[in-house]
Scaffold this active site. Structure first.
Site, PDB file in Angstrom:
ATOM      1  N   ASP A 164      -8.107  -5.399  -0.450  1.00 29.05           N
ATOM      2  CA  ASP A 164      -8.555  -6.207  -1.579  1.00 29.05           C
ATOM      3  C   ASP A 164      -8.225  -7.693  -1.406  1.00 29.05           C
ATOM      4  O   ASP A 164      -8.828  -8.540  -2.053  1.00 29.05           O
ATOM      5  CB  ASP A 164      -7.913  -5.690  -2.882  1.00 29.05           C
ATOM      6  CG  ASP A 164      -8.399  -4.292  -3.194  1.00 29.05           C
ATOM      7  OD1 ASP A 164      -9.596  -4.051  -3.041  1.00 29.05           O
ATOM      8  OD2 ASP A 164      -7.568  -3.441  -3.569  1.00 29.05           O
ATOM      9  N   HIS A 214       0.854  -1.195   0.000  1.00 32.72           N
ATOM     10  CA  HIS A 214       0.000   0.000   0.000  1.00 32.72           C
ATOM     11  C   HIS A 214       0.882   1.234   0.000  1.00 32.72           C
ATOM     12  O   HIS A 214       1.935   1.237   0.637  1.00 32.72           O
ATOM     13  CB  HIS A 214      -0.895   0.001   1.249  1.00 32.72           C
ATOM     14  CG  HIS A 214      -2.061   0.911   1.114  1.00 32.72           C
ATOM     15  ND1 HIS A 214      -1.988   2.250   1.389  1.00 32.72           N
ATOM     16  CD2 HIS A 214      -3.319   0.668   0.690  1.00 32.72           C
ATOM     17  CE1 HIS A 214      -3.161   2.788   1.150  1.00 32.72           C
ATOM     18  NE2 HIS A 214      -3.996   1.855   0.724  1.00 32.72           N
TER      19      HIS A 214
HETATM   20  N1  COA Z   1       4.172  -7.384  -4.664  1.00 28.90           N
HETATM   21  C1  COA Z   1       5.510  -7.485  -4.675  1.00 28.90           C
HETATM   22  N2  COA Z   1       6.328  -6.496  -4.266  1.00 28.90           N
HETATM   23  C2  COA Z   1       5.746  -5.377  -3.817  1.00 28.90           C
HETATM   24  C3  COA Z   1       4.356  -5.214  -3.769  1.00 28.90           C
HETATM   25  C4  COA Z   1       3.573  -6.276  -4.218  1.00 28.90           C
HETATM   26  N3  COA Z   1       2.234  -6.176  -4.216  1.00 28.90           N
HETATM   27  N4  COA Z   1       4.060  -3.982  -3.284  1.00 28.90           N
HETATM   28  C5  COA Z   1       5.231  -3.392  -3.019  1.00 28.90           C
HETATM   29  N5  COA Z   1       6.242  -4.222  -3.342  1.00 28.90           N
HETATM   30  C6  COA Z   1       7.659  -3.965  -3.228  1.00 28.90           C
HETATM   31  C7  COA Z   1       8.131  -3.027  -4.311  1.00 28.90           C
HETATM   32  O1  COA Z   1       8.482  -3.734  -5.473  1.00 28.90           O
HETATM   33  C8  COA Z   1       9.288  -2.377  -3.639  1.00 28.90           C
HETATM   34  O2  COA Z   1      10.368  -3.265  -3.664  1.00 28.90           O
HETATM   35  P1  COA Z   1      11.858  -2.741  -3.881  1.00 28.90           P
HETATM   36  O3  COA Z   1      12.107  -1.754  -2.781  1.00 28.90           O
HETATM   37  O4  COA Z   1      12.677  -3.985  -3.800  1.00 28.90           O
HETATM   38  O5  COA Z   1      11.850  -2.112  -5.249  1.00 28.90           O
HETATM   39  C9  COA Z   1       8.876  -2.277  -2.176  1.00 28.90           C
HETATM   40  O6  COA Z   1       7.878  -3.288  -2.007  1.00 28.90           O
HETATM   41  C10 COA Z   1       8.293  -0.942  -1.778  1.00 28.90           C
HETATM   42  O7  COA Z   1       7.141  -0.685  -2.527  1.00 28.90           O
HETATM   43  P2  COA Z   1       6.740   0.800  -2.895  1.00 28.90           P
HETATM   44  O8  COA Z   1       7.382   1.115  -4.193  1.00 28.90           O
HETATM   45  O9  COA Z   1       7.038   1.717  -1.774  1.00 28.90           O
HETATM   46  O10 COA Z   1       5.193   0.695  -3.055  1.00 28.90           O
HETATM   47  P3  COA Z   1       4.284   1.782  -3.776  1.00 28.90           P
HETATM   48  O11 COA Z   1       3.837   2.741  -2.767  1.00 28.90           O
HETATM   49  O12 COA Z   1       4.902   2.349  -5.013  1.00 28.90           O
HETATM   50  O13 COA Z   1       3.124   0.842  -4.297  1.00 28.90           O
HETATM   51  C11 COA Z   1       1.137  -0.271  -4.558  1.00 28.90           C
HETATM   52  C12 COA Z   1       1.917   0.661  -3.652  1.00 28.90           C
HETATM   53  C13 COA Z   1      -0.251  -0.473  -3.985  1.00 28.90           C
HETATM   54  C14 COA Z   1       1.033   0.344  -5.962  1.00 28.90           C
HETATM   55  C15 COA Z   1       1.887  -1.616  -4.647  1.00 28.90           C
HETATM   56  O14 COA Z   1       2.047  -2.133  -3.352  1.00 28.90           O
HETATM   57  C16 COA Z   1       1.182  -2.607  -5.552  1.00 28.90           C
HETATM   58  O15 COA Z   1       1.344  -2.561  -6.769  1.00 28.90           O
HETATM   59  N6  COA Z   1       0.390  -3.535  -4.941  1.00 28.90           N
HETATM   60  C17 COA Z   1      -0.362  -4.491  -5.735  1.00 28.90           C
HETATM   61  C18 COA Z   1      -1.666  -3.901  -6.234  1.00 28.90           C
HETATM   62  C19 COA Z   1      -2.692  -3.750  -5.154  1.00 28.90           C
HETATM   63  O16 COA Z   1      -2.922  -4.644  -4.371  1.00 28.90           O
HETATM   64  N7  COA Z   1      -3.333  -2.593  -5.161  1.00 28.90           N
HETATM   65  C20 COA Z   1      -4.376  -2.269  -4.212  1.00 28.90           C
HETATM   66  C21 COA Z   1      -3.908  -1.204  -3.287  1.00 28.90           C
HETATM   67  S1  COA Z   1      -5.077  -0.893  -2.012  1.00 28.90           S
END
Ligand code: COA
Length: 378
Positions: free
Chosen positions: A313, A262
């Site tokens: 979700d 998140h």
């Molecule tokens: N699966 C695998 N790795 C994940 C991840 C996931 N769902 N969410 C975060 N990470 C990893 C990132 O790749 C990153 O790794 P790194 O530091 O080795 O590059 C690390 O965790 C930090 O993530 P970050 O970039 O700070 O997260 P964000 O704030 O950009 O992304 C989301 C937030 C929601 C976009 C992301 O977690 C995601 O794509 N989740 C899946 C989609 C989802 O469930 N969305 C609903 C949200 S309520």
């Protein structure tokens, strides 16, 4: 590039305005709507009370609630023209696209679009909350070649929705679990779709357009679309015995695993424990523990490997699946709930509007000369 400019990609960590509607507190894993913890609202309130809270900042009195419920019940019907638009939508269309079109059409049916006062926008919000379930249910049935079941004003909000979909009202346990999911999905600060809705109306565009923008943004798998993606993932895993290896492979391949992570919560999503409780109840109620077992193994493995927690979700997707819904309807359920938060934000934005217009740092080619057509041999 100039070094004194800080670029906040994805607006990460940027505070763009104030709001009285909700507060996300990642440091204590808490979420409050107008001061009330969402978990308590789930246990003590109907969804309609939470909608009222969004729009008025206070919970309704018994009389206000009764009047509000009666008002909503009387507005569930959609016009024949709108029903026909839904009926003519390609059966292969995603329900979010149909819903986006249906809300846009509803906006065109409003003959007083030039009225932009708060009272009129509140009426429109109530109308959209009442009609969106009818739009969703209509497409659900029509695309399967089943007859449309008109809304009933003698049933509660959730009971009526189930009846329009399945032609019957399920057990109270199922109705309550669904209602809890709506309360949890109702509002969540300046998330992508809410911010989109606020941005749309900040140009003084109308409330329907703001909601259409919200639906368009919510559809993406990084936002609301994740609840569908989670269920597809569980189906792909198939069996609890495969779950650990599935997750290890996904992480080895650096895949984004849906339903985890998140932007704001880094130590767990405040809404997850409540929804997990109801997902477990649905597993017990349906006698199908498999999805729960798979989900638990995926969650444990993700926590052990990357310390990334599930978001709302993750439990809502399988809970909806166990209730018997088609997977591509899960994100529209999010709309049924978030319409309250979006419209509250739209009205808050309009009450003290400032056009949302950020800047960007240009990193294309330096200024250059356009040669006349002839010199370019055209
Ligand atoms: N699966 C695998 N790795 C994940 C991840 C996931 N769902 N969410 C975060 N990470 C990893 C990132 O790749 C990153 O790794 P790194 O530091 O080795 O590059 C690390 O965790 C930090 O993530 P970050 O970039 O700070 O997260 P964000 O704030 O950009 O992304 C989301 C937030 C929601 C976009 C992301 O977690 C995601 O794509 N989740 C899946 C989609 C989802 O469930 N969305 C609903 C949200 S309520």
């Amino acid at each position: 590039m100039s070094t004194d400019i800080t670029i906040h990609r994805g607006l990460d960590g940027v505070v763009v305005d104030t709001t009285r509607i909700s507060k996300v507190m990642p440091e204590i894993n808490s979420l409050v709507y107008a001061g009330y913890p969402v978990q308590d609202l789930c246990e003590c309130c109907h969804f309609e009370e939470v909608a009222w809270l969004m729009w008025h900042g206070e919970l309704p009195t018994a009389k206000q609630l009764a009047d509000f419920m009666a008002l909503g019940r009387g507005q569930r019907e959609i016009s024949k023209d709108l029903l026909s638009v839904i009926q003519k939508s390609p059966r292969t269309a995603h329900p979010m696209d149909v819903l986006r079109t249906a809300v846009s059409f509803l906006g065109m049916e409003d003959t007083e679009l030039d009225k932009t006062d708060a009272a009129t926008n509140l009426k429109r919000s109530i109308s959209m909350m009442a009609k969106i379930p009818t739009m969703i249910a209509a497409f659900y049935r029509l695309r399967k070649g089943q007859d449309f079941i008109p809304p009933r004003s003698d049933l509660g909000f959730v009971e009526n929705f189930f009846n329009m979909i399945f032609g019957r009202v399920p057990a109270p346990e199922v109705v309550h679990a669904f209602e809890v999911s709506l309360i949890l999905y109702a509002e969540h600060g300046f998330n992508a779709s809410t911010f989109t809705a606020r941005t749309v109306v900040s140009s003084l565009s109308d409330i329907y357009s703001g909601v259409v923008g919200g639906i368009a943004s919510l559809k993406g798998p990084l936002h609301g679309g994740a609840n569908e993606a989670v269920m597809h993932m569980l189906l792909e895993v198939g069996e609890p015995a495969r779950a650990k290896e599935w997750m290890l492979t996904a992480l080895r391949e650096h895949r984004v695993v849906m339903g985890f992570g998140h932007r704001v919560y880094k130590n767990g999503d405040s809404r997850v424990p409540t929804m997990k409780k109801y997902m477990r109840e649905m597993a017990k109620f349906t006698g199908n523990e498999k999805w729960l077992e798979i989900a638990e193994i995926l969650e444990t493995t993700m926590r052990e490997q990357k310390n990334i927690h599930p978001n709302l979700d993750f439990p809502s997707g399988p809970a909806y699946y166990m209730m018997g819904f088609d997977i591509d309807m899960f994100t529209p359920f999010f709309v049924m709930a978030r319409i309250t938060g979006w419209t509250a934000h739209i009205m808050e934005q309009l009450a003290d509007n400032r056009l949302i217009r950020p800047l960007s740092q240009y990193d294309g080619p330096a200024q250059r000369i356009v040669m006349p057509l002839k010199q370019r041999g055209i």
